[in-house]
Design a protein around this motif. Structure first.
Motif, PDB file in Angstrom:
ATOM      1  N   UNK A 116       0.808  -1.217   0.000  1.00  0.00           N
ATOM      2  CA  UNK A 116       0.000   0.000   0.000  1.00  0.00           C
ATOM      3  C   UNK A 116       0.844   1.272   0.000  1.00  0.00           C
ATOM      4  N   UNK A 117       2.172   1.103  -0.030  1.00  0.00           N
ATOM      5  CA  UNK A 117       3.053   2.248  -0.167  1.00  0.00           C
ATOM      6  C   UNK A 117       3.415   2.966   1.112  1.00  0.00           C
ATOM      7  N   UNK A 118       3.211   2.328   2.269  1.00  0.00           N
ATOM      8  CA  UNK A 118       3.464   3.000   3.539  1.00  0.00           C
ATOM      9  C   UNK A 118       4.788   2.608   4.197  1.00  0.00           C
ATOM     10  N   UNK A 119       5.279   1.393   3.961  1.00  0.00           N
ATOM     11  CA  UNK A 119       6.370   0.860   4.769  1.00  0.00           C
ATOM     12  C   UNK A 119       7.558   0.384   3.937  1.00  0.00           C
ATOM     13  N   UNK A 120       8.743   0.445   4.550  1.00  0.00           N
ATOM     14  CA  UNK A 120       9.954  -0.168   4.008  1.00  0.00           C
ATOM     15  C   UNK A 120      10.310  -1.432   4.796  1.00  0.00           C
ATOM     16  N   UNK A 121       9.934  -1.436   6.077  1.00  0.00           N
ATOM     17  CA  UNK A 121      10.221  -2.549   6.993  1.00  0.00           C
ATOM     18  C   UNK A 121       8.959  -2.803   7.812  1.00  0.00           C
ATOM     19  N   UNK A 122       8.631  -4.078   8.003  1.00  0.00           N
ATOM     20  CA  UNK A 122       7.465  -4.426   8.817  1.00  0.00           C
ATOM     21  C   UNK A 122       7.853  -5.519   9.808  1.00  0.00           C
ATOM     22  N   UNK A 123       7.553  -5.280  11.095  1.00  0.00           N
ATOM     23  CA  UNK A 123       7.770  -6.281  12.136  1.00  0.00           C
ATOM     24  C   UNK A 123       6.429  -6.921  12.486  1.00  0.00           C
ATOM     25  N   UNK A 124       6.443  -8.230  12.699  1.00  0.00           N
ATOM     26  CA  UNK A 124       5.254  -8.931  13.167  1.00  0.00           C
ATOM     27  C   UNK A 124       5.321  -9.111  14.673  1.00  0.00           C
ATOM     28  N   UNK A 125       4.402  -8.484  15.390  1.00  0.00           N
ATOM     29  CA  UNK A 125       4.462  -8.486  16.855  1.00  0.00           C
ATOM     30  C   UNK A 125       3.608  -9.592  17.458  1.00  0.00           C
ATOM     31  N   UNK A 126       4.217 -10.340  18.376  1.00  0.00           N
ATOM     32  CA  UNK A 126       3.489 -11.369  19.127  1.00  0.00           C
ATOM     33  C   UNK A 126       2.707 -10.777  20.286  1.00  0.00           C
ATOM     34  N   UNK A 167      10.200 -10.517  10.392  1.00  0.00           N
ATOM     35  CA  UNK A 167      10.642  -9.188   9.992  1.00  0.00           C
ATOM     36  C   UNK A 167      10.678  -9.171   8.469  1.00  0.00           C
ATOM     37  N   UNK A 168      10.026  -8.182   7.880  1.00  0.00           N
ATOM     38  CA  UNK A 168       9.962  -8.028   6.434  1.00  0.00           C
ATOM     39  C   UNK A 168      10.780  -6.797   6.038  1.00  0.00           C
ATOM     40  N   UNK A 169      11.714  -6.981   5.099  1.00  0.00           N
ATOM     41  CA  UNK A 169      12.633  -5.904   4.730  1.00  0.00           C
ATOM     42  C   UNK A 169      12.654  -5.684   3.223  1.00  0.00           C
ATOM     43  N   UNK A 170      12.896  -4.437   2.832  1.00  0.00           N
ATOM     44  CA  UNK A 170      13.335  -4.143   1.475  1.00  0.00           C
ATOM     45  C   UNK A 170      14.695  -4.833   1.299  1.00  0.00           C
TER      46      UNK A 170
END
Length: 241
Positions: A116-126, A167-170
């Motif tokens: 959606x064009x908002x993030x470069x890195x996304x963490x998945x939180x438990x 963790x999702x990264x460019x």
């Protein structure tokens, strides 16, 4: 943001009995926007038949893009991630443990802020959201929250779960960072170094967690927690490079 391929990096050590199960879950996932999957397995010198299990799976599923690398000696999860990151060819990459603690069905949740064009890195939180979480170790939870708090103090982030696997990264962004930690110190090191990148956009989404006990094969211990503190100070307070 158009993504053609997602690289899924799987560090594996003595996961021969279960690695086919996580690969089945990855195979079953339909990624949003027709994103293709590149699966990169890095075997950290397993001696339990992990190599044979992966070879058998690849033979049974030739349609899957599975790449396999094996270290000649056991040098740690972080070192396996270094190998996988260097080999990734997708525009984005995600880290996936070889066990069944994290659910690949949630990849799209992490991809959404990027697509959606908002993030470069996304963490998945438990520790956020309403997804299922297995109830396990009190002191592990306290330790994770405390390490996240310390990390946030020195990185000026407001994460709820710095130690998460998801963790999702460019990919090019991550490949441009010089990473050193060879074991579980990867998590605080990469967090500190990513946080210092100008105008970086970091997001966090809630994920489920199906934790393992030590009897099930969980490998992280108290020494890794001590190392995490050291890494937070080294790469945060002292700006270690």
């Amino acid at each position: 943001m158009k993504i053609g391929k997602l690289s899924i990096i799987i560090p594996a050590y003595n996961e021969g009995g279960t690695i086919h199960l996580i690969l089945n879950k990855i195979k079953a996932v339909e990624l949003m926007d027709n994103i293709q999957k590149e699966i990169i397995i890095v075997d950290d010198c397993s001696d339990d038949g992990t190599e044979q299990a992966v070879a058998a799976y690849r033979a049974q599923h030739p349609q899957l893009d599975i790449k396999y690398f094996k270290h000649l000696r056991n040098i740690g999860k972080g070192a396996s991630l270094h190998t996988g990151i260097a080999q990734a060819t997708g525009e984005y990459l995600i880290i996936q443990d070889a066990d069944l603690e994290y659910d690949p069905a949630e990849y799209n949740d992490l991809l959404k802020p990027v697509c959606n064009g908002f993030a470069d890195v996304v963490y998945g939180s438990r520790f956020m959201g309403s997804n299922p979480h297995r109830i396990l170790f009190f002191w592990h939870t306290i330790g994770n929250r405390w390490l996240t708090f310390l990390s946030n103090m020195l990185s000026n982030l407001n994460l709820t779960d710095m130690e998460t696997c998801y963790k999702l990264f460019d990919t090019k962004l991550l490949q441009s960072i010089k990473l050193k930690e060879k074991r579980f110190g990867f998590e605080p090191e990469v967090t500190m170094k990513v946080a210092r990148i100008p105008r970086i956009r970091i997001y966090e989404v809630g994920i489920s967690y199906y934790g393992r006990t030590y009897e099930d094969g969980k490998k992280i211990g108290w020494k890794d927690g001590v190392r995490a503190i050291y890494c937070i100070l080294k790469y945060g307070l002292f700006s270690g490079k």
